[in-house]
Structures are given as structure tokens and as C-alpha cells.
Design an enzyme around this catalytic site. Structure first.
Site, PDB file in Angstrom:
ATOM      1  CE  LYS A 120      18.444 -29.893 -57.108  1.00  0.00           C
ATOM      2  NZ  LYS A 120      18.884 -31.013 -56.287  1.00  0.00           N
ATOM      3  CE  LYS A 202      13.380 -36.385 -63.995  1.00  0.00           C
ATOM      4  NZ  LYS A 202      14.807 -36.629 -63.760  1.00  0.00           N
ATOM      5  CE  LYS A 205      12.674 -38.552 -55.852  1.00  0.00           C
ATOM      6  NZ  LYS A 205      13.732 -37.575 -55.627  1.00  0.00           N
TER       7      LYS A 205
END
Ligand code: TRP
Length: 338
Positions: A120, A202, A205
Site C-alpha cells: 500500500k 482479487k 472494492k
């Protein structure tokens, strides 16, 4: 109805999701449907991780709306606020408080090794301390409720390991008894749903590309469009080959979970037919699966007072448990009682 007696003997399950984007079909299949199934057997705490959302810059108005919408999505999907405790993380101030105590016991080096932090922060210019200590907040979430089991995906396992280790650090320094070591809960059949545009990763969202995921509140037209444009290969024979045909394999997985037919059965059904047929049928199936949830969601969003009332009740129930743990921790830590 379950009596409070049962609650005392039932094991506690806790899980949350960060409020970025909307819940996806992947969340529905991988997480929420399992949470639902566990409602009967466990004392469940499910929450909206809005404090975790702040680890990346958020627009205040959008964040508030999204949390409301997320809460409504939880309820619409069938999480039961009567039987369980469904709440918003920031409504229970004990999360932030226990985080501080645990932060003071977490080695920097440990957080530095977190693969999710590395991912991240990789291309981010200004990395904030919140993103770095994200796993400590997650540990506090879990430990406040004396959770026995935490359903988490593969990507959260390392965070759970830190949580378990923190109990050891705390016990060593202050003595055991305040915190419980949680176990990961790996659901028996957990299908991993991949991105529609990049089937090697994956379905997320928080993806920038809206076409990569199906939101549970997408309108039917949008769902159909996304499935029809899902990335597949240039072959035409329908078979299950995740290695060479990851896109198609992902569609077959979704199809199999939602139709409760095995993948080999589906492959047989589509023998001699084109990918387009499969995509069309799958789109219909996804639409018919999600429509009742979306309608319930839209109805709930028209009743914001009711949602707020549920949130308040959830926060109260959560606080009742969390405050006991925090008081014990404060006591052990040597903070003066008020
Ligand atoms: N970090 C989790 C995720 O991104 C969300 C989360 C926050 C969580 N606190 C938690 C999950 C506690 C389980 C337990 O998916």
C-alpha cells in the site's frame, strides 16, 4: 430467539470491512455469506471499519455517505442486528484507546515487515503513521471483544498473527487474563473471486477500475455489461483451466457458487457452446441473485432514521463488551482510575 444464556456459551466471531468502494460480489461470496451462516452458531460482532478507512485520504462528505450506505448493505445482505452486534467502529471509542496502548507495545520492525503495508505504501509519496499502524488498530478491534474466531482472507493473516503476538507481549509485561488470543477462521468452502478485468488479482472494492468488480448494489444493466465485457482468452472451448484461462475459470467459479452446481457439471452443460452463452446466462444469474438485496438496500436508504437507530443500538451493545476489556487493560497497565 436465542436466550442470553446461549450468548454466554457461544463463541465470539468478529469481523469488519474497510469502507472503501461498495461491497462486491466477491465480498458477498467470500465473506458476507459466511458471516450470515455463522449467525446461528456464534455470537457475532460485525463492524464498519471507518477508522481504518482514514488511513488513506478521504473526502468527509463521501466518507459519511459511504459508511451509511455500507451499513445499509450489511443489513440488506441479511446480517441480523437483533441477533448480532452490527456497529460502526468509530462509535465505540474504546477502539482508538486500546490501539494506543497496543501501539506502545508494537515493535516498529514488526510493522515494517507487513506485506500489506509494503504494497500500500509502495507508490505513495507521503506515507502516514496511520497506514503504518493500521494492523495495531485491527488488533484492538479484535481484542476488545475477546473474539475467539476471526474470519479473514489470506491477505489479512499476517495482521492476525500480529494480533496474537500482541497478546503475548501484553501478558509478558502486565500479566495474563485481560486479552484473549484469537484464532483465524478459514471457512470450509471459500471461493476466491477474481477481478473481471485482471483475473490474476482479487476482485477488489477499492479498485480504480469500476469494470473490474460487481457491486452488490449495481443496477442489472450495469451487471450485465460488466460480465459481458469480462476479460477472457481468445479460445472458444469452455473448460476449467485457471492456469491458462484465468478469466473463464473465474466466471465458472462465480457461476458454480451462485448456482450450486459443480464446475464439471457446468463445463459439461456448456460443451460446444460459446463463451458468450455462458456470460449471458451468468449475467442473468448474478442479477437475479443480487436484485432482492439491492431492493432491500434501496428501501433501507430511504429510512435513514431507522438505520441510525440500528447503529446506536449496535454501538451500545458493542460498548458494553469493549468497555470491560479496556477497563481491565487500563487497570493492568497502571493507569490511574478516574
Ligand atoms: N483489515 C480488514 C480488511 O481490510 C478489515 C478489518 C479491520 C478487520 N479490522 C478488522 C477484519 C478486524 C477482521 C478483524 O479486510
Amino acid at each position: 430467539m436465542t436466550s442470553s444464556n446461549d450468548t454466554a456459551t457461544r463463541k465470539t466471531i468478529l469481523s469488519g470491512s474497510t469502507t472503501t468502494g461498495n461491497l462486491t460480489l466477491g465480498n458477498y461470496i467470500g465473506a458476507v455469506s459466511n458471516w450470515k451462516a455463522m449467525q446461528q452458531d456464534y455470537d457475532c460482532f460485525y463492524f464498519i471499519a471507518d477508522l481504518h478507512a482514514l488511513t488513506v485520504a478521504q473526502d468527509p462528505v463521501a466518507l459519511r455517505e459511504r459508511c451509511m450506505s455500507f451499513y445499509a448493505q450489511y443489513i440488506a445482505l441479511g446480517l441480523d442486528p437483533e441477533e448480532n452486534t452490527i456497529f460502526v467502529q468509530s462509535h465505540v471509542h474504546e477502539h482508538a484507546e486500546l490501539t494506543w496502548i497496543l501501539t506502545c507495545m508494537t515493535p516498529m520492525g514488526y510493522l515494517n515487515r507487513m506485506t500489506q503495508f509494503k504494497d500500500k505504501s509502495a507508490n505513495v509519496k507521503n506515507v502516514h503513521a496511520g497506514l503504518f499502524s493500521y494492523p495495531v488498530l485491527m488488533a484492538a478491534d479484535i481484542l476488545l471483544y475477546q473474539a475467539d474466531l476471526v474470519p479473514v482472507g489470506q491477505d489479512q493473516k499476517q495482521h492476525l498473527e500480529l494480533c496474537r503476538d500482541l497478546v503475548g507481549y501484553f501478558d509478558n509485561r502486565y500479566g495474563a487474563g485481560a486479552l484473549k488470543v484469537p484464532e483465524p477462521y478459514i471457512p470450509e468452502v471459500g471461493a476466491k473471486i477474481m477481478s473481471l478485468t485482471d483475473p490474476e488479482s482479487k476482485m477488489s472494492k477499492s479498485s480504480e477500475n469500476e469494470k473490474s468488480y460487481i457491486s452488490i448494489i449495481d443496477q442489472p444493466k450495469k451487471i450485465t455489461k460488466k460480465i459481458k465485457s469480462a476479460v477472457t482468452d481468445s479460445d472458444t472451448v469452455v473448460n476449467y483451466d485457471p492456469e491458462n484461462k484465468p478469466g473463464l475459470a473465474n466466471l465458472l467459479t462465480i457461476y458454480s457458487v451462485l448456482s450450486e452446481k459443480s464446475v464439471p457439471t457446468l463445463v459439461e452443460e456448456y460443451e460446444g457452446r460459446m463463451y458468450g452463452h455462458l456470460k449471458g446466462d451468468l449475467a442473468e444469474l448474478v442479477v437475479s441473485t443480487l436484485t432482492p438485496y439491492r431492493e432491500k438496500y434501496e428501501d433501507l436508504m430511504k429510512h435513514q432514521d431507522y438505520l441510525r437507530q440500528l447503529m446506536r443500538a449496535g454501538a451500545e451493545k458493542a460498548t458494553a463488551r469493549a468497555s470491560v476489556t479496556l477497563a481491565d487493560v487500563y487497570e493492568k497497565t497502571g493507569l490511574l482510575p478516574r
